[in-house]
Design a protein around this motif. Structure first.
Motif, PDB file in Angstrom:
ATOM      1  N   PRO A  17    -109.509   0.969  29.342  1.00 39.46           N
ATOM      2  CA  PRO A  17    -110.934  -0.223  28.712  1.00 39.46           C
ATOM      3  C   PRO A  17    -110.377  -0.875  27.841  1.00 39.46           C
ATOM      4  CG  PRO A  17    -111.099   1.953  27.651  1.00 39.46           C
ATOM      5  CD  PRO A  17    -109.922   2.561  28.318  1.00 39.46           C
ATOM      6  N   TRP A  18    -110.729  -2.408  27.752  1.00 34.61           N
ATOM      7  CA  TRP A  18    -109.645  -2.875  27.336  1.00 34.61           C
ATOM      8  C   TRP A  18    -109.709  -2.976  25.649  1.00 34.61           C
ATOM      9  CZ3 TRP A  18    -106.417  -6.741  27.416  1.00 34.61           C
ATOM     10  CH2 TRP A  18    -107.092  -7.456  26.453  1.00 34.61           C
ATOM     11  N   LEU A  19    -111.080  -2.394  25.526  1.00 35.04           N
ATOM     12  CA  LEU A  19    -111.493  -1.409  24.017  1.00 35.04           C
ATOM     13  C   LEU A  19    -111.929  -1.119  23.359  1.00 35.04           C
ATOM     14  CD1 LEU A  19    -112.572  -4.812  22.069  1.00 35.04           C
ATOM     15  CD2 LEU A  19    -110.048  -3.783  21.735  1.00 35.04           C
ATOM     16  N   ASP A  31    -119.493  -5.197  21.782  1.00 38.09           N
ATOM     17  CA  ASP A  31    -120.301  -5.252  22.516  1.00 38.09           C
ATOM     18  C   ASP A  31    -119.569  -4.276  23.853  1.00 38.09           C
ATOM     19  OD1 ASP A  31    -121.384  -7.197  21.354  1.00 38.09           O
ATOM     20  OD2 ASP A  31    -120.852  -8.254  22.437  1.00 38.09           O
ATOM     21  N   GLY A  32    -120.243  -3.414  24.140  1.00 39.13           N
ATOM     22  CA  GLY A  32    -119.620  -1.929  24.609  1.00 39.13           C
ATOM     23  C   GLY A  32    -120.675  -1.372  25.777  1.00 39.13           C
ATOM     24  N   GLU A  33    -120.324  -0.067  26.028  1.00 38.28           N
ATOM     25  CA  GLU A  33    -120.707   1.228  26.238  1.00 38.28           C
ATOM     26  C   GLU A  33    -120.352   2.125  26.000  1.00 38.28           C
ATOM     27  OE1 GLU A  33    -121.331   0.949  31.181  1.00 38.28           O
ATOM     28  OE2 GLU A  33    -118.888  -0.477  30.338  1.00 38.28           O
ATOM     29  N   VAL A  34    -121.270   3.580  25.671  1.00 38.88           N
ATOM     30  CA  VAL A  34    -120.952   4.822  24.884  1.00 38.88           C
ATOM     31  C   VAL A  34    -120.019   5.643  26.001  1.00 38.88           C
ATOM     32  CG1 VAL A  34    -122.131   6.708  23.867  1.00 38.88           C
ATOM     33  CG2 VAL A  34    -122.911   4.276  23.549  1.00 38.88           C
ATOM     34  N   SER A  35    -119.446   6.188  25.726  1.00 41.30           N
ATOM     35  CA  SER A  35    -118.446   6.969  27.036  1.00 41.30           C
ATOM     36  C   SER A  35    -118.099   8.414  26.422  1.00 41.30           C
ATOM     37  CB  SER A  35    -117.163   6.348  26.860  1.00 41.30           C
ATOM     38  OG  SER A  35    -116.321   6.548  25.634  1.00 41.30           O
ATOM     39  N   SER A  36    -118.845   8.965  25.051  1.00 45.47           N
ATOM     40  CA  SER A  36    -118.882   9.880  24.741  1.00 45.47           C
ATOM     41  C   SER A  36    -119.534   9.952  23.991  1.00 45.47           C
ATOM     42  CB  SER A  36    -117.276  11.118  24.244  1.00 45.47           C
ATOM     43  OG  SER A  36    -116.605  10.450  25.771  1.00 45.47           O
ATOM     44  N   ARG A  37    -120.653  11.868  23.408  1.00 43.72           N
ATOM     45  CA  ARG A  37    -120.744  11.447  22.190  1.00 43.72           C
ATOM     46  C   ARG A  37    -119.996  13.221  21.531  1.00 43.72           C
ATOM     47  NH1 ARG A  37    -127.985  11.609  21.864  1.00 43.72           N
ATOM     48  NH2 ARG A  37    -127.906  13.627  20.467  1.00 43.72           N
ATOM     49  N   PHE A  38    -119.727  12.980  20.788  1.00 42.42           N
ATOM     50  CA  PHE A  38    -119.215  14.057  20.490  1.00 42.42           C
ATOM     51  C   PHE A  38    -119.750  15.333  19.227  1.00 42.42           C
ATOM     52  CE2 PHE A  38    -115.890  11.008  21.036  1.00 42.42           C
ATOM     53  CZ  PHE A  38    -115.503  11.729  21.873  1.00 42.42           C
ATOM     54  N   ALA A  39    -121.342  14.502  18.837  1.00 38.89           N
ATOM     55  CA  ALA A  39    -121.956  15.552  17.541  1.00 38.89           C
ATOM     56  C   ALA A  39    -123.242  15.554  17.886  1.00 38.89           C
ATOM     57  CB  ALA A  39    -121.893  15.108  16.077  1.00 38.89           C
ATOM     58  N   ASP A  40    -124.559  15.966  17.956  1.00 41.37           N
ATOM     59  CA  ASP A  40    -125.962  15.926  17.792  1.00 41.37           C
ATOM     60  C   ASP A  40    -126.014  15.742  16.371  1.00 41.37           C
ATOM     61  OD1 ASP A  40    -125.822  15.809  20.512  1.00 41.37           O
ATOM     62  OD2 ASP A  40    -125.598  18.042  20.927  1.00 41.37           O
ATOM     63  N   PRO A  41    -127.247  16.020  15.695  1.00 43.23           N
ATOM     64  CA  PRO A  41    -127.446  15.960  14.664  1.00 43.23           C
ATOM     65  C   PRO A  41    -127.730  17.362  14.455  1.00 43.23           C
ATOM     66  CG  PRO A  41    -129.409  14.639  15.825  1.00 43.23           C
ATOM     67  CD  PRO A  41    -128.610  15.148  17.195  1.00 43.23           C
ATOM     68  N   GLY A  42    -127.609  17.838  13.037  1.00 43.59           N
ATOM     69  CA  GLY A  42    -127.637  18.748  12.225  1.00 43.59           C
ATOM     70  C   GLY A  42    -125.580  19.166  12.658  1.00 43.59           C
ATOM     71  N   VAL A  78    -117.281   4.646  21.455  1.00 40.77           N
ATOM     72  CA  VAL A  78    -117.476   2.984  22.858  1.00 40.77           C
ATOM     73  C   VAL A  78    -116.331   2.299  22.737  1.00 40.77           C
ATOM     74  CG1 VAL A  78    -118.706   0.843  22.082  1.00 40.77           C
ATOM     75  CG2 VAL A  78    -118.999   2.657  20.285  1.00 40.77           C
ATOM     76  N   VAL A  79    -116.514   2.002  24.677  1.00 44.51           N
ATOM     77  CA  VAL A  79    -115.417   1.162  25.503  1.00 44.51           C
ATOM     78  C   VAL A  79    -116.152   0.079  25.833  1.00 44.51           C
ATOM     79  CG1 VAL A  79    -115.011   3.312  26.078  1.00 44.51           C
ATOM     80  CG2 VAL A  79    -116.132   1.652  27.700  1.00 44.51           C
ATOM     81  N   ASP A  80    -115.007  -1.270  25.622  1.00 50.00           N
ATOM     82  CA  ASP A  80    -114.990  -2.006  26.322  1.00 50.00           C
ATOM     83  C   ASP A  80    -114.621  -2.352  27.787  1.00 50.00           C
ATOM     84  OD1 ASP A  80    -115.763  -4.994  27.054  1.00 50.00           O
ATOM     85  OD2 ASP A  80    -114.582  -5.784  25.981  1.00 50.00           O
ATOM     86  N   ARG A  81    -115.305  -2.456  29.239  1.00 49.08           N
ATOM     87  CA  ARG A  81    -114.472  -2.060  29.682  1.00 49.08           C
ATOM     88  C   ARG A  81    -114.650  -3.503  31.095  1.00 49.08           C
ATOM     89  NH1 ARG A  81    -117.431   1.829  34.228  1.00 49.08           N
ATOM     90  NH2 ARG A  81    -119.300   0.771  33.720  1.00 49.08           N
ATOM     91  N   PRO A  97    -115.832  -7.466  35.104  1.00 55.04           N
ATOM     92  CA  PRO A  97    -117.399  -8.576  35.044  1.00 55.04           C
ATOM     93  C   PRO A  97    -118.705  -7.838  35.512  1.00 55.04           C
ATOM     94  CG  PRO A  97    -116.954  -9.502  36.350  1.00 55.04           C
ATOM     95  CD  PRO A  97    -115.813  -8.813  36.584  1.00 55.04           C
ATOM     96  N   GLY A  98    -118.509  -6.619  36.504  1.00 57.28           N
ATOM     97  CA  GLY A  98    -119.320  -5.880  36.948  1.00 57.28           C
ATOM     98  C   GLY A  98    -119.850  -4.788  36.294  1.00 57.28           C
ATOM     99  N   ARG A  99    -118.593  -3.790  35.841  1.00 55.60           N
ATOM    100  CA  ARG A  99    -118.152  -2.968  34.715  1.00 55.60           C
ATOM    101  C   ARG A  99    -118.631  -2.024  36.476  1.00 55.60           C
ATOM    102  NH1 ARG A  99    -120.433  -5.847  30.951  1.00 55.60           N
ATOM    103  NH2 ARG A  99    -119.299  -5.823  28.687  1.00 55.60           N
ATOM    104  N   ASN A 100    -117.912  -1.849  37.012  1.00 57.67           N
ATOM    105  CA  ASN A 100    -118.015  -0.723  38.237  1.00 57.67           C
ATOM    106  C   ASN A 100    -116.731  -0.490  38.677  1.00 57.67           C
ATOM    107  OD1 ASN A 100    -116.746  -2.908  39.238  1.00 57.67           O
ATOM    108  ND2 ASN A 100    -118.189  -3.984  40.748  1.00 57.67           N
ATOM    109  N   ILE A 101    -115.471  -0.530  37.872  1.00 60.25           N
ATOM    110  CA  ILE A 101    -114.654   0.348  37.205  1.00 60.25           C
ATOM    111  C   ILE A 101    -114.943   1.134  36.880  1.00 60.25           C
ATOM    112  CG2 ILE A 101    -112.381   0.342  37.496  1.00 60.25           C
ATOM    113  CD1 ILE A 101    -112.561  -2.182  38.496  1.00 60.25           C
ATOM    114  N   PRO A 102    -114.641   2.608  36.830  1.00 63.90           N
ATOM    115  CA  PRO A 102    -114.567   3.771  35.779  1.00 63.90           C
ATOM    116  C   PRO A 102    -113.572   3.544  35.148  1.00 63.90           C
ATOM    117  CG  PRO A 102    -114.437   4.608  37.929  1.00 63.90           C
ATOM    118  CD  PRO A 102    -114.346   3.241  38.123  1.00 63.90           C
ATOM    119  N   VAL A 103    -113.389   4.246  33.668  1.00 61.42           N
ATOM    120  CA  VAL A 103    -112.266   3.561  32.590  1.00 61.42           C
ATOM    121  C   VAL A 103    -111.809   5.799  32.686  1.00 61.42           C
ATOM    122  CG1 VAL A 103    -112.580   1.895  31.426  1.00 61.42           C
ATOM    123  CG2 VAL A 103    -112.914   3.839  30.469  1.00 61.42           C
TER     124      VAL A 103
END
Length: 389
Positions: A73-75, A193-204, A216-219, A280-286
């Motif tokens: 990703p770019w960021l 601005d971006g998309e959430v790629s991974s979630r590492f922890a849950d409540p608790g 978070v990644v910006d692609r 721009p369409g965010r259709n390439i997976p990083v």
């Protein structure tokens, strides 16, 4: 009459026997002639060997380098607490969620930090009042000192006490600012601005400073990065056109080298370079893999033959060429290969028949019965490549 009939019968018996003997002899003679006609009087070694041939095609060759790179990703940012420790209160996003800069992603239970911040703030306010009182008292003593009604030592003590109170107040304000940062650190926001790629922890879950809760990644722009051997430094100069194949989607793309490292990695002796791919369409997976093809040198004339028609050793290929019903073993310089085709020097003329099937049974100068299979003949291509991994 009886004697005559008996004589006639006696004469017919030898005639019948003779006829049967002649018939048997005639049949035997016919069978012998037929068997003799079917006997192959030519030695098997002299018989033409059946082979399948293809026609060599005129083509052109251009060397190509193939590399494997990673789409990044770019960021990219792993968001988590940097100052506070505590239990995760809420996680508001999951992988795939689109977020805006400043949007709340998660919260941490920071009641202890908040209480400590408030306590320090109250202490600082009380100390501020004491400092003001001490400063006023020192000012009044200074006035009395001018009239001779106060001792200089007493005035200096009051001024020192006021300065000490001021220093303590500034220290408490600094502690309060630190605790305020901890409190602010309990609310985790998206840095861009971006998309959430991974979630590492849950409540608790309990997290400490440096632990990531979400990534978070910006692609909007994807960086294709790869490392190449140092001998290919000139092949990946900036602005060099490249052809790209995304393994995740199979989609072919084109681009150019945007950045190239000025130095090689000291441990691997490889050069790092990058290609920017608008997305721009965010259709390439990083995080996925891509093949990078870079043309090297200029196209040159070549002859294209099926790869299975040759035995390749290094830069030479041994081929059986059929000429006037005779298979001749010849060696040609190899330029490269692509798919099921081999590209050799133009010493092998286009239209020449090369053996594709039956090569293992042939020796030099064997007579052959060639069968041309159009499907086995390679179609001419505008260019060819030499693959270098």
């Amino acid at each position: 009459m009886t004697v005559a009939s008996h004589n006639n019968k006696n004469r017919l018996v030898p005639a019948g026997i003779a006829a049967v003997v002649l018939l048997v002899l005639a049949s035997g003679t016919w069978l012998a002639v037929r068997a003799e006609a079917n006997v192959n009087k030519v030695a098997l070694a002299d018989a033409p060997k059946g082979v399948t041939v293809a026609l060599a095609q005129s083509s052109s060759f251009r060397a190509e380098r193939r590399y494997v790179g990673t789409l990044e990703p770019w960021l990219s940012a792993r968001v988590g607490p940097q100052l506070a420790s505590g239990f995760v209160g809420t996680v508001l996003v999951r992988p795939g969620a689109v977020v805006k800069k400043g949007e709340v992603l998660a919260t941490i239970d920071c009641r202890n930090a908040s209480a400590a911040s408030q306590a320090i703030a109250h202490q600082a306010r009380a100390l501020s009042e004491r400092q003001k009182a001490a400063a006023k008292e020192a000012s009044r003593l200074g006035e009395l000192l001018d009239g001779g009604y106060a001792a200089p030592n007493e005035v200096e003590q009051k001024q020192a006490a006021a300065a000490a109170n001021e220093a303590q107040m500034q220290a408490l304000l600094a502690q309060s600012a630190g605790k305020s940062l901890e409190v602010d650190d309990c609310v985790l926001r998206s840095p861009f601005d971006g998309e959430v790629s991974s979630r590492f922890a849950d409540p608790g879950a309990f997290v400490r400073p440096g632990a990531a809760i979400v990534e978070v990644v910006d692609r909007g722009v994807v960086r294709l990065s790869a490392d190449v051997p140092e001998i290919d430094f000139d092949a990946i100069a900036p602005k060099t056109p490249v052809k790209i194949k995304l393994l995740a989607t199979g989609k072919p793309l084109t681009g150019e080298v945007v950045r190239r490292s000025p130095s090689a990695d000291t441990s691997t002796r490889t050069i790092h370079f990058e290609v920017d791919i608008p997305n721009p369409g965010r259709n390439i997976p990083v995080g996925t893999t891509a093949e990078i093809h870079v043309d090297v040198g200029d196209p040159m004339p070549a002859t294209e033959i099926p790869l299975l028609s040759a035995r390749v050793r290094g830069k030479s290929a041994t081929v059986f060429v059929v000429d006037s019903g005779v298979a001749k073993k010849q060696t040609f310089d190899v330029f490269g290969e692509r798919g099921g085709s081999l590209f050799v020097a133009t010493v092998l003329k286009p239209g020449t028949q090369v053996v594709t099937q039956g090569r293992s049974l042939l020796s030099d100068s064997d007579r052959v019965a060639a069968k041309v299979e159009p499907s086995a003949a390679p179609a001419p291509t505008p260019s060819a490549v030499e693959v270098a991994k």
